[in-house]
Design a protein around this motif. Sequence first.
Motif, PDB file in Angstrom:
ATOM      1  N   VAL A  22       0.846  -1.198   0.000  1.00 19.95           N
ATOM      2  CA  VAL A  22       0.000   0.000   0.000  1.00 19.95           C
ATOM      3  C   VAL A  22       0.883   1.251   0.000  1.00 19.95           C
ATOM      4  CG1 VAL A  22      -1.693   1.348   1.307  1.00 19.95           C
ATOM      5  CG2 VAL A  22      -1.951  -1.141   1.130  1.00 19.95           C
ATOM      6  N   ARG A  26       1.073   3.927  -3.010  1.00 20.87           N
ATOM      7  CA  ARG A  26       0.670   5.297  -2.642  1.00 20.87           C
ATOM      8  C   ARG A  26       1.739   6.297  -3.046  1.00 20.87           C
ATOM      9  NH1 ARG A  26      -2.743   7.067   1.255  1.00 20.87           N
ATOM     10  NH2 ARG A  26      -3.549   6.148  -0.127  1.00 20.87           N
ATOM     11  N   LYS A  27       2.986   5.966  -2.755  1.00 22.31           N
ATOM     12  CA  LYS A  27       4.077   6.908  -3.025  1.00 22.31           C
ATOM     13  C   LYS A  27       4.133   7.221  -4.530  1.00 22.31           C
ATOM     14  CE  LYS A  27       8.976   7.657  -2.024  1.00 22.31           C
ATOM     15  NZ  LYS A  27       9.703   7.326  -3.267  1.00 22.31           N
ATOM     16  N   ASP A  30       1.028   9.226  -5.609  1.00 24.68           N
ATOM     17  CA  ASP A  30       1.095  10.623  -5.149  1.00 24.68           C
ATOM     18  C   ASP A  30       2.126  11.430  -5.931  1.00 24.68           C
ATOM     19  OD1 ASP A  30      -0.886  10.101  -3.388  1.00 24.68           O
ATOM     20  OD2 ASP A  30       0.386  10.056  -1.585  1.00 24.68           O
ATOM     21  N   LEU A 140      -6.456  -1.522  -1.432  1.00 22.92           N
ATOM     22  CA  LEU A 140      -6.015  -0.225  -1.956  1.00 22.92           C
ATOM     23  C   LEU A 140      -7.165   0.780  -1.885  1.00 22.92           C
ATOM     24  CD1 LEU A 140      -3.870  -1.384  -5.036  1.00 22.92           C
ATOM     25  CD2 LEU A 140      -3.010  -0.497  -2.867  1.00 22.92           C
ATOM     26  N   ASN A 143      -7.716   2.388   1.302  1.00 27.09           N
ATOM     27  CA  ASN A 143      -6.651   3.347   1.548  1.00 27.09           C
ATOM     28  C   ASN A 143      -6.704   4.516   0.550  1.00 27.09           C
ATOM     29  OD1 ASN A 143      -4.649   2.447   3.765  1.00 27.09           O
ATOM     30  ND2 ASN A 143      -5.220   0.557   2.705  1.00 27.09           N
ATOM     31  N   LEU A 145      -6.997   4.645  -2.649  1.00 29.20           N
ATOM     32  CA  LEU A 145      -6.318   4.543  -3.938  1.00 29.20           C
ATOM     33  C   LEU A 145      -7.313   3.946  -4.937  1.00 29.20           C
ATOM     34  CD1 LEU A 145      -2.926   3.304  -2.528  1.00 29.20           C
ATOM     35  CD2 LEU A 145      -3.235   5.384  -3.884  1.00 29.20           C
TER      36      LEU A 145
END
Length: 468
Positions: A22, A26-27, A30, A140, A143, A145
């Motif tokens: 995750v 995410r990184k 983003d 995901l 979270n 995403l």
Amino acid sequence: MKIIMKFGGTSVGSVPALEKVVGIVRKAFDEGHQVITVVSAMSGVTNKLIEAAHQAEAGDEAIARRTRREIEEKHSQTTLAFLGQSTVREAVMAEIQALLDEFELLCHGIHVLGELTPRALDVISGMGERMNVRQITAILNVNNLPALPVDATALIVTDNRHGAASPLLEETARQTRITLAPCFERGQIPVVTGFIAATQAGVPTTLGRGGSDYSATILGRAIKADEIWIWTDVNGVMTADPRVVPNARTIPQLSYAEVGELAYFGAKVLHPQAIRPARRAEIPVRILNTFEPEHPGTLINNRIDTNGHVVKAITVIKNLSLITVAGTGMIGIPGVAARIFSAVARIGSSVLMISQSSSEQSICFVVNTTESPAVQAVLSEEMARELERRDLDEISTQDDIVILAVVGAGMQGTPGVSARVFGALGHFGINVIAIAQGSSEFNISLVVIEGEADEAVRAIHEEFRLHA
Ligand code: ASP
Ligand code: MG
């Protein structure tokens, strides 16, 4: 950038691992990248499914139920950890249950018929991936995403060689673009099943064990990805197996050609076919560690560079046998080698290494030990007349040998590399049984007995100071 991220079985096999996943997704998301994830089944699941299918064929009626419970439990605990007791979790578990129902039904059929076809095995062995993409998508999503599950049967088109299908690249590119375009437009993250594909007629296939790597590079080529990141559980490609050589270290960069040699020679870095689509499309591939995401890992691209090391890595293939065909009657007679290898090919056995001395008194080659009795038999038959006339002295098999492959692009045109390899082995009293070097000069392969393999690897690692 368009980045394909493939997560292997251990990277998606537990709650702590999935927490890392995750974070990794995410990184990249983003940072504004278009991410496409390709995921394996949770670790151990594919083995369990395949084992159950074989047991069902062998007459075990209860195995399907038992296996189902184990796999269900694994996903149930994972979804509980991330989704809690929620309707989202219920929905995911319902989809997983439906797949497990299908699994049980298939095993029942196999049990009744007493027959497991390669086609049925492909359907069963790919179920772990299908369950997992649903689970990971939900994880995901909670979270925040925007993930979306995609079965690769809608993307990757293959021939019908069940168990080890080959992709049809043009069809795959077309299908993939059509199917994924709406996802990209909406900024979604496709979560694609690794390992599985389908024929043009829609029959499910698989790309061979460990095939999710291959899925990732096939898709990378199809969508013209900027990079392909293979997330695994080690810090990239190592100079040698760290269990054998404690001071083995990560190789920062490798060329496609070098990695091709390594993958083929048993280094568990990549599916042996996986590098080809990336190489053709010149897409850089990174091998990264899910459990240490900041580690730079290994970058694979088209740069052929020694990086200060003529030899970059040593790898070992085990469970092999050396077949030797010897006799003075082979001298100067054309066609003997052709007959030998045609016979071996006839029984579908693949030859890993060949060596013939210029005196032509013997040809030796290496096959998998499981195939060596059949090879010995077919050769005795093919060469019966020569054996009877004593033109051939014997056809012999030596088991418990390994091939050691010493790999590095810097060996090309650098004199003295093999002298150092053999010198190091001689120093430790290790006997070399056979040698081969491809004309690419990226690889020197040697045969030694299995009992001396570890020491041989350590000796060469030390000689070329690969730890430094
Ligand atoms: N799950 C498949 C296997 O275990 C494919 C993969 O993990 O790459 O072989
Ligand atoms: Mg793998």
